[in-house]
Design a protein around this motif. Structure first.
Motif, PDB file in Angstrom:
ATOM      1  N   PHE A 182      -9.376   3.063   3.086  1.00  0.00           N
ATOM      2  CA  PHE A 182      -8.248   3.350   2.301  1.00  0.00           C
ATOM      3  C   PHE A 182      -7.382   4.290   2.615  1.00  0.00           C
ATOM      4  N   LEU A 183      -7.812   5.387   3.152  1.00  0.00           N
ATOM      5  CA  LEU A 183      -6.990   6.561   3.449  1.00  0.00           C
ATOM      6  C   LEU A 183      -6.096   6.190   4.781  1.00  0.00           C
ATOM      7  N   LEU A 184      -6.827   5.250   5.580  1.00  0.00           N
ATOM      8  CA  LEU A 184      -6.111   5.143   7.147  1.00  0.00           C
ATOM      9  C   LEU A 184      -5.596   3.767   7.273  1.00  0.00           C
ATOM     10  N   ALA A 185      -5.537   2.847   6.168  1.00  0.00           N
ATOM     11  CA  ALA A 185      -5.344   1.403   6.300  1.00  0.00           C
ATOM     12  C   ALA A 185      -3.665   1.335   6.968  1.00  0.00           C
ATOM     13  N   LYS A 186      -2.732   2.020   6.296  1.00  0.00           N
ATOM     14  CA  LYS A 186      -1.240   1.806   7.045  1.00  0.00           C
ATOM     15  C   LYS A 186      -1.294   2.140   8.447  1.00  0.00           C
ATOM     16  N   GLN A 187      -1.971   3.253   8.705  1.00  0.00           N
ATOM     17  CA  GLN A 187      -2.095   3.739  10.137  1.00  0.00           C
ATOM     18  C   GLN A 187      -2.559   2.842  10.908  1.00  0.00           C
ATOM     19  N   LEU A 188      -3.879   2.113  10.607  1.00  0.00           N
ATOM     20  CA  LEU A 188      -4.538   1.392  11.352  1.00  0.00           C
ATOM     21  C   LEU A 188      -3.906   0.058  11.667  1.00  0.00           C
ATOM     22  N   CYS A 189      -3.312  -0.605  10.486  1.00  0.00           N
ATOM     23  CA  CYS A 189      -2.515  -1.914  10.576  1.00  0.00           C
ATOM     24  C   CYS A 189      -1.203  -1.710  11.264  1.00  0.00           C
ATOM     25  N   LEU A 190      -0.630  -0.686  11.354  1.00  0.00           N
ATOM     26  CA  LEU A 190       0.814  -0.470  11.952  1.00  0.00           C
ATOM     27  C   LEU A 190       0.372  -0.218  13.842  1.00  0.00           C
ATOM     28  N   TRP A 191      -0.659   0.258  13.902  1.00  0.00           N
ATOM     29  CA  TRP A 191      -1.201   0.574  14.986  1.00  0.00           C
ATOM     30  C   TRP A 191      -1.679  -0.792  15.626  1.00  0.00           C
ATOM     31  N   LEU A 192      -2.586  -1.485  15.086  1.00  0.00           N
ATOM     32  CA  LEU A 192      -3.143  -2.902  15.475  1.00  0.00           C
ATOM     33  C   LEU A 192      -2.214  -3.990  15.452  1.00  0.00           C
ATOM     34  N   TYR A 193      -1.418  -4.116  14.392  1.00  0.00           N
ATOM     35  CA  TYR A 193      -0.648  -5.380  14.088  1.00  0.00           C
ATOM     36  C   TYR A 193       0.951  -5.179  14.027  1.00  0.00           C
ATOM     37  N   ASP A 194       1.243  -3.777  13.967  1.00  0.00           N
ATOM     38  CA  ASP A 194       2.619  -3.596  13.604  1.00  0.00           C
ATOM     39  C   ASP A 194       2.858  -4.161  12.354  1.00  0.00           C
ATOM     40  N   SER A 195       2.189  -4.215  11.282  1.00  0.00           N
ATOM     41  CA  SER A 195       2.444  -4.802   9.958  1.00  0.00           C
ATOM     42  C   SER A 195       2.041  -3.734   8.950  1.00  0.00           C
TER      43      SER A 195
END
Length: 494
Positions: free
Chosen positions: A330-343
């Motif tokens: 929940f806390l890292l969702a945005k950073q993870l998806c930006l890093w992995l998928y740029d989305s």
């Protein structure tokens, strides 16, 4: 006979292997996502969904049945009967998978055109059908090695399979497929199939080198069918409904005017969000893999005390682990998806689905334990009920609410399935669990995540959440000093 590991160390080893394999698999998903885009990933998901339906039908419950029957014979100190269990499982698997393989190969043009809606899927479906019997026979052998607690051997073979699959897939993608979605799908199928061939060959050689004892001829057909058929029915219904859902979702989403590209929206959630959401569950899938034969052995030996111990410990661990991972996702969702998928949009979806992690993780363990205790037929009824609910909800909710309707359907059906499964498990084991413990655990998780979300940096958020959650669970006596001593005792024996 090769040395066997205790269940904790087996789970630890299998967890490490599963994490490695999931890391490789997720890396592939990220690579393919960047290569094909969200719409291409959506097409790949539809192709793999049809392929998984065929594999599940061809497997026909034989993997879990082999694991269960092998564990029963070993639990009753009759290793000489394992040969006949494997022989019967092979005959059953060859018959079932052979029929499905021919059916899939013949129906591939119609499935590609009318089910998937893209003729480029034809070559992938026919490649999959050609290797289907090999994949299903692999299921028999991995079921045997898991039941025999040959986890170290199985782990080494699975790593070799993944490396082989990765090499073949990457080679085909780079040298042949390029950015063509049809060829990319065929490359993934081909890589996975070649890896299965390697696994089957290795496991057959290792089984032959065991020179295991062989007793008098043992008729196993009735026991095998009694175990495999309910599992096959449950798996087929679940896979069939899942395939129907996947094929239906883009079409029903197209009726929701606020979504411009339904296939891309579907690929975003199923092809990007779900792999990240379920990646930490590798440790639980490893434990679930071992619980089925372990509980079958305990049930055959009448070890009720051992069953109670395993059920309590595993449910508690799954809840705590699910809360921990759910909060971090929940806390890292945005950073993870930006890093992995740029989305950033994938990050928003992951943040929403992270709330379901405790339930999904506990459900994986509960499902394994009910199967290990011989409740396959009841699981069939539960799967049929919740799957029918899911299709109904999606049909009516998607045109009106879009992906929010998809989330609502996912939440309700998985919650119903989990509540039915946990009720069954507690009933057959006679265990009672105080309601306040899971309620306090979830409340502490939500409170800790809410406070940690005020921090600006992701690492500070994660560290704050871990500190707050650990303190809250200790103060509420959910985690006590005895738990730390137990964990220490797993690694250090005086």
């Amino acid at each position: 006979m090769p040395r066997k590991l205790p269940i904790f160390y087996s789970a630890l080893l299998l967890t490490g292997v599963n994490l490695l394999l999931r890391l490789i698999s997720t890396s592939f998903q990220v690579y393919i996502s960047s290569l094909l885009g969200a719409a291409g990933v959506g097409l790949l998901q539809l192709v793999m969904s049809v392929g998984m339906l065929a594999m599940t039908a061809g497997m026909a419950g034989v993997r879990t049945a082999t694991m269960y029957l092998t564990a029963e014979e070993l639990g009753r100190k009759r290793p000489q009967n394992v040969h006949w269990v494997l022989r019967g499982a092979f005959q059953y698997s060859i018959l079932a998978s052979g029929i499905l393989s021919l059916g899939l190969f013949s129906a591939a043009p119609w499935l590609a055109e009318h089910w998937i809606g893209d003729i480029r899927a034809l070559a992938s479906l026919r490649t999959f059908s050609s290797f289907l019997p090999v994949v299903c026979l692999c299921g028999c052998m991995t079921g045997y090695f898991t039941a025999a607690n040959r986890i170290g051997t199985l782990a080494a073979v699975e790593i070799a399979e993944q490396l082989c699959s990765m090499a073949v897939t990457m080679g085909a993608l780079i040298l042949w497929a390029g950015r063509d979605p049809g060829r990319a799908c065929q490359s993934v199928v081909l890589g996975s199939s070649v890896g299965s061939c390697l696994t089957l060959l290795c496991l057959l050689i290792l089984r032959h080198r065991e020179r295991a004892p062989r007793g008098a001829r043992l008729p196993v057909a009735r026991r095998l069918l009694h175990t495999a058929v309910p599992l096959a029915l449950a798996d087929d219904v679940k896979a069939g409904i899942s395939t129907l859902e996947n094929l239906m979702v883009p079409k029903r989403l197209s009726l929701f005017t606020e979504i411009g590209n339904p296939l891309a929206a579907f690929g975003l959630v199923c092809g990007m969000v779900f792999p990240v959401l379920m990646f930490p569950a590798a440790i639980l899938f490893a434990l679930a893999e071992l619980l089925i034969p372990e509980l079958a052995r305990c049930r055959a030996a009448g070890s009720q005390q051992r069953i109670h111990y395993l059920v309590r410990r595993c449910l508690r661990f799954a809840l705590l682990y699910g809360c921990l991972c759910g909060g971090l996702l929940f806390l890292l969702a945005k950073q993870l998806c930006l890093w992995l998928y740029d989305s950033p949009q994938a990050g928003e979806y992951l943040k929403l689905y992270a709330f379901l992690a405790p339930m999904l993780y506990c459900d994986a363990i509960t499902d394994a334990m009910t199967k290990g205790l011989g409740q396959q037929k009841v699981c069939v009824r539960y799967n049929i009920l919740t799957s029918a609910m899911d299709v109904t909800f999606l049909y009516f909710l998607l045109p009106r609410y879009g992906m929010e309707g998809y989330f609502l359907s996912f939440l309700v059906t998985h919650l119903v399935n989990f509540l039915l499964s946990i009720r069954l498990l507690l009933k057959i084991t006679g265990i009672t669990i105080p309601f306040y413990r899971p309620a306090l655990t979830i409340a502490a998780t939500l409170f800790s995540a809410f406070l940690a979300d005020f921090a600006s940096l992701p690492l500070v958020q994660a560290a704050g959440f871990l500190g707050l959650l650990g303190s809250a669970l200790f103060l509420l006596k959910i985690i006590q000093k005895e738990d730390f001593l137990w964990i220490r005792g797993l690694f250090h024996k005086d």
